[in-house]
Motif scaffolding. Structure first.
Motif, PDB file in Angstrom:
ATOM      1  N   HIS A 112       0.827  -1.207   0.000  1.00 21.12           N
ATOM      2  CA  HIS A 112       0.000   0.000   0.000  1.00 21.12           C
ATOM      3  C   HIS A 112       0.863   1.259   0.000  1.00 21.12           C
ATOM      4  CE1 HIS A 112      -3.507  -2.472   1.896  1.00 21.12           C
ATOM      5  NE2 HIS A 112      -3.421  -2.627   0.589  1.00 21.12           N
ATOM      6  N   ASN A 115       2.286   1.880  -3.500  1.00 28.70           N
ATOM      7  CA  ASN A 115       1.290   2.454  -4.411  1.00 28.70           C
ATOM      8  C   ASN A 115       1.139   3.953  -4.187  1.00 28.70           C
ATOM      9  OD1 ASN A 115       0.740  -0.007  -5.619  1.00 28.70           O
ATOM     10  ND2 ASN A 115      -0.931  -0.503  -4.212  1.00 28.70           N
ATOM     11  N   CYS A 116       1.115   4.376  -2.925  1.00 32.06           N
ATOM     12  CA  CYS A 116       0.996   5.795  -2.608  1.00 32.06           C
ATOM     13  C   CYS A 116       2.191   6.586  -3.121  1.00 32.06           C
ATOM     14  CB  CYS A 116       0.846   5.974  -1.096  1.00 32.06           C
ATOM     15  SG  CYS A 116       0.920   7.698  -0.538  1.00 32.06           S
ATOM     16  N   GLU A 118       4.344   5.735  -5.494  1.00 32.07           N
ATOM     17  CA  GLU A 118       4.367   5.709  -6.952  1.00 32.07           C
ATOM     18  C   GLU A 118       3.432   6.760  -7.533  1.00 32.07           C
ATOM     19  OE1 GLU A 118       3.337   1.785  -8.128  1.00 32.07           O
ATOM     20  OE2 GLU A 118       5.387   1.022  -7.999  1.00 32.07           O
ATOM     21  N   ASP A 119       2.232   6.857  -6.998  1.00 31.47           N
ATOM     22  CA  ASP A 119       1.250   7.820  -7.503  1.00 31.47           C
ATOM     23  C   ASP A 119       1.787   9.247  -7.408  1.00 31.47           C
ATOM     24  OD1 ASP A 119      -0.505   5.784  -8.061  1.00 31.47           O
ATOM     25  OD2 ASP A 119      -1.751   6.096  -6.271  1.00 31.47           O
ATOM     26  N   GLU A 120       2.416   9.584  -6.275  1.00 32.73           N
ATOM     27  CA  GLU A 120       2.931  10.940  -6.100  1.00 32.73           C
ATOM     28  C   GLU A 120       4.117  11.202  -7.023  1.00 32.73           C
ATOM     29  OE1 GLU A 120       3.230  14.831  -4.665  1.00 32.73           O
ATOM     30  OE2 GLU A 120       1.605  13.360  -4.596  1.00 32.73           O
ATOM     31  N   MET A 122       4.691   9.838  -9.940  1.00 36.73           N
ATOM     32  CA  MET A 122       4.217   9.945 -11.316  1.00 36.73           C
ATOM     33  C   MET A 122       3.588  11.308 -11.600  1.00 36.73           C
ATOM     34  SD  MET A 122       5.320   7.229 -12.601  1.00 36.73           S
ATOM     35  CE  MET A 122       4.589   7.317 -14.242  1.00 36.73           C
ATOM     36  N   ARG A 123       3.178  12.011 -10.549  1.00 41.30           N
ATOM     37  CA  ARG A 123       2.655  13.368 -10.728  1.00 41.30           C
ATOM     38  C   ARG A 123       3.784  14.405 -10.770  1.00 41.30           C
ATOM     39  NH1 ARG A 123      -1.789  11.449  -7.333  1.00 41.30           N
ATOM     40  NH2 ARG A 123      -0.607  11.946  -5.439  1.00 41.30           N
ATOM     41  N   GLU A 195      11.979   4.007  -4.444  1.00 45.64           N
ATOM     42  CA  GLU A 195      10.989   4.334  -5.465  1.00 45.64           C
ATOM     43  C   GLU A 195      11.426   5.538  -6.293  1.00 45.64           C
ATOM     44  OE1 GLU A 195       8.248   2.434  -6.180  1.00 45.64           O
ATOM     45  OE2 GLU A 195       9.225   1.082  -4.764  1.00 45.64           O
ATOM     46  N   HIS A 199      11.408   5.271 -10.347  1.00 42.09           N
ATOM     47  CA  HIS A 199      10.395   5.988 -11.119  1.00 42.09           C
ATOM     48  C   HIS A 199      10.886   7.316 -11.674  1.00 42.09           C
ATOM     49  CE1 HIS A 199       7.268   3.070 -10.352  1.00 42.09           C
ATOM     50  NE2 HIS A 199       7.675   3.031  -9.092  1.00 42.09           N
TER      51      HIS A 199
END
Length: 210
Positions: A112, A115-116, A118-120, A122-123, A195, A199
């Motif tokens: 979890h 995922n958090c 990664e989302d940030e 990618m922004r 991460e 990324h």
């Protein structure tokens, strides 16, 4: 093997055990791992002489945000506080408190959190490496990577190998000689850094110790 290892490590768990040259051996440290907010201007002044001459990116992991500082800094008197920086909404305390219920997080907790993060990231792809090295002068990272003085360089593969050892510890599969610094903050700090390397496509990490 648990799903998050199979999906995210791409067989690096096996490589981390078989390729002993890439395993970072860390002595057991007794004190608790905490995040210390640092003034960027003071931090830069203290470590400036240790930084590489080519373009790089300094990252500071705070409690509730991470700050990226491109180096060398543009020469402009219009930059507030004299430092050009970019904050993203990921912090060590935030990840530790929002996702980790245990000092050694289990698979769902790590998954979890990943995922958090990664989302940030990618922004914020504007922070991609563009061939630069990623630099951390945070005391928590120095402790995790056992850097006590000067500058130490690590490849992305070495960071991945170290994180794989933490993942195995989460699964109860650590070696009896695997004395890793543990705790929610240590896991969060290493996970965030790992991460970022993947990324944002940084190949090299420099850890600067006080």
């Amino acid at each position: 093997m648990l799903a998050f290892v199979a999906h995210r490590f791409h067989d690096l768990a096996i490589r981390a055990i078989s390729d002993t040259q890439r395993i970072i051996h860390i002595e057991k440290i007794e004190y608790m791992y905490t995040v210390e907010e640092q003034d960027l201007a003071s931090q830069l002044a203290a470590i400036q002489h240790q930084l590489p001459q080519e373009e790089s990116m300094l990252v500071h992991l705070g409690r509730h945000a991470c700050t990226f500082v491109p180096l060398p800094q543009p020469q402009s008197k219009e930059i507030e506080f004299g430092i050009l920086s970019h904050d993203i909404h990921i912090g060590v305390e935030q990840i530790a408190s929002d996702f980790f219920q245990h000092d050694i997080p289990g698979e769902p907790e790590l998954d979890h959190a990943i995922n958090c993060i990664e989302d940030e990231l990618m922004r914020n792809l504007v922070l991609k490496s563009a061939g630069r090295k990623l630099i951390s002068a945070d005391q928590l990272h120095a402790a995790i990577f056992n850097v006590t003085d000067g500058v130490a360089e690590f490849s992305r593969e070495q960071v991945e190998a170290l994180f794989t050892r933490y993942a195995w510890l989460s699964m109860g599969r650590a070696s009896a000689t695997d004395n890793l610094p543990t705790g929610k903050h240590a896991y969060a700090a290493l996970l965030i850094l790992r991460e970022m390397l993947h990324h944002l496509d940084y190949q090299t990490l420099l850890i600067v110790a006080d």
